[in-house]
Design a protein around this motif. Structure first.
Motif, mmCIF file in Angstrom:
data_model
loop_
_atom_site.group_PDB
_atom_site.id
_atom_site.type_symbol
_atom_site.label_atom_id
_atom_site.label_comp_id
_atom_site.label_asym_id
_atom_site.label_seq_id
_atom_site.Cartn_x
_atom_site.Cartn_y
_atom_site.Cartn_z
ATOM 1 N N LEU A 54 48.811 46.089 45.989
ATOM 2 C CA LEU A 54 49.371 46.223 44.649
ATOM 3 C C LEU A 54 50.397 47.347 44.578
ATOM 4 O O LEU A 54 50.131 48.470 45.009
ATOM 5 C CB LEU A 54 48.252 46.487 43.638
ATOM 6 C CG LEU A 54 47.193 45.391 43.536
ATOM 7 C CD1 LEU A 54 46.068 45.829 42.605
ATOM 8 C CD2 LEU A 54 47.808 44.104 43.050
ATOM 9 N N PHE A 234 48.471 36.557 41.126
ATOM 10 C CA PHE A 234 47.518 37.667 41.312
ATOM 11 C C PHE A 234 47.696 38.449 42.612
ATOM 12 O O PHE A 234 46.874 39.305 42.922
ATOM 13 C CB PHE A 234 46.070 37.176 41.326
ATOM 14 C CG PHE A 234 45.487 36.790 40.001
ATOM 15 C CD1 PHE A 234 45.935 37.324 38.813
ATOM 16 C CD2 PHE A 234 44.454 35.878 39.954
ATOM 17 C CE1 PHE A 234 45.378 36.962 37.602
ATOM 18 C CE2 PHE A 234 43.882 35.502 38.747
ATOM 19 C CZ PHE A 234 44.352 36.041 37.574
ATOM 20 N N GLY A 242 45.508 43.266 39.771
ATOM 21 C CA GLY A 242 46.308 42.083 40.034
ATOM 22 C C GLY A 242 46.908 41.510 38.765
ATOM 23 O O GLY A 242 48.075 41.103 38.736
#
Length: 459
Positions: A54, A234, A242
């Motif tokens: 991420l 996601f 996500g």
């Protein structure tokens, strides 16, 4: 020693622009690590590690929620969206997904300028099929195990009344719908964009036809067969981080060209942790970054539709925790924000499907907003693209929500200037009220009716 996944929100007085930060961080994992370093430097010595893959996410408002979209300057998010300008916005803070040893959480929370938020798993809102018999349809007006037979796609279209708008030439063309989910199959469905990152676990359009996101894609096209689809998968990480990243990707795309015009979201949390132990959990705190980012997207002009969830009291999904089942407990987190449109599930007999979550919502009482159709052969079923091996038919509030999103896309193709509030009003104007109540905990204000909503716009 336990490792805990968290979101660290770090004040960003030295971060004059936010979109540039996000764009650079999505180029690669190395770039994401480089962009996260200033935030991680604020918590040096506490063993905090970046939770790949991420990227850091900029936040454009204050944490006190002083404005409906989380504190961003009035009109700024609406003003920046669209092809007229590529202006950036100043980030007030940056959120980084991280892993930390549980023994160091208390010290981490004491760091000045740092807020520690949960990064909780989300669950897709499909319904598991089994042979259990709960109430066996013992209540009139309720569809519960064993469920009534699924219907053909054309039955749903007839119930919605889409043909009135189709005859006038409106089929969802020129409207882009963002599907935030586990991924869409772009071979079968018209995926034209989304969030792409080198070496990411999921890329736009790359999901199998049996994916939950592919079902959502099929269900958008029930009412809006000419709509375009953006796939926000996601990043292979089905948790708050996500979701936060995908909503930032939506905001980034809207900055470039004003699309997608709306998003559909069929996931959520299935239980309520004790507030004493988790006071800023996504279910309890409306100022969690993921909720504020949803508000930012709505403030930019894109409506967000959310599934109510599948934890209704009559026959809840097996994924539901007992703490989150039934009226007043089963619609929470982003699904219960006032700014979003929350969708319950009914069958084509206008019976509430017993697993459909029931209000009041935990953040905003009058949730769900409306009900939409589920249990039909869309992506799944005989001779349908997804077949019957994974699911016998499209189901859950997961299916009902993209059906409603398709109706919203149909209305936007006829009236492209509709704001999120205007779109909500248009949907409300056409609802079929089967309860006689102004608002009902199971049905919201009524069942979506494309023909009546379209007539309210063009009469």
């Amino acid at each position: 020693m336990a490792v805990v996944k968290v979101l660290l929100e770090v004040e960003a007085p030295d971060q004059p622009v936010g979109f540039e930060l996000f764009e650079s961080a999505t180029e690669s994992l190395v770039a994401a690590d480089r962009a996260a370093r200033p935030a991680l430097d604020r918590v040096a010595g506490l063993g905090v590690e970046l939770d790949e893959p991420l990227p850091p996410v900029p936040m454009f408002g204050t944490r006190d929620g002083s404005a409906p979209w989380g504190g961003a300057p009035a009109g700024s998010l609406r003003a920046f969206a669209g092809p007229e300008t590529n202006a950036d916005l100043a980030a007030t803070s940056v959120v980084v997904a991280a892993e930390v040893n549980s023994s160091q959480l208390a010290e981490l929370r004491d760091r000045e300028g740092v807020t520690v938020w949960p990064n909780s798993p989300v669950t897709l809102d499909h319904h598991e099929h089994d042979d259990a018999v709960d109430l066996a349809r013992s209540r009139p007006g309720l569809d519960c195990r064993p469920f009534r037979d699924a219907v053909d796609l054309e039955v749903v279209r007839a119930m919605l009344g889409v043909h009135r708008a189709w005859w006038d030439g409106y089929r969802g063309q020129n409207v882009a719908v963002g599907i935030i989910d586990e991924g869409v199959n772009g071979v079968v469905y018209p995926v034209v964009g989304g969030f792409a990152r080198p070496n990411a676990a999921r890329q736009p359009g790359a999901a199998p036809i049996t994916s939950h996101g592919s079902m959502c894609a099929a269900d958008v096209l029930v009412a809006a067969p000419a709509a375009r689809l953006y796939d926000y998968p996601f990043l292979g990480v089905a948790n708050s981080g996500g979701v936060l990243t995908m909503f930032q990707a939506v905001l980034d795309q809207r900055r470039l060209d004003g699309t997608p015009h709306l998003t559909t979201n069929s996931y959520g949390y299935t239980g309520i942790p004790p507030v004493a132990d988790f006071p800023n959990h996504e279910v309890h705190d409306p100022q969690h970054p993921v909720h504020r980012k949803v508000r930012e997207v709505v403030a930019s002009g894109a409506a967000c539709l959310f599934a109510a969830g599948n934890c209704g009291a009559d026959c809840p999904s097996g994924a539901c925790h007992s703490s989150g089942i039934g009226p007043g407990r089963s619609i929470h987190a982003s699904n219960s924000l006032a700014e979003v449109i929350t969708v319950a599930a009914v069958n084509t007999r206008h019976e509430r499907i017993g697993y459909s979550s029931q209000g009041p919502g935990m953040f905003h009482a009058e949730k769900p907003d409306l009900a939409s159709y589920s249990h039909f052969f869309g992506n799944f079923g005989p001779d349908r693209p997804g077949g019957t091996s994974s699911n016998p038919f499209d189901n859950g509030t997961s299916a009902a929500t993209p059906v409603a999103a398709g109706v919203a896309a149909l209305l936007l193709s006829a009236a492209p200037g509709l704001t999120p509030d205007g779109l909500r009003d248009a949907l409300y104007a056409g609802l079929t009220n089967v309860t006689g109540a102004a608002w009902d905990a199971g049905y919201g204000r009524g069942i979506v009716n494309a023909a009546a909503s379209y007539s309210s716009l063009v009469r």
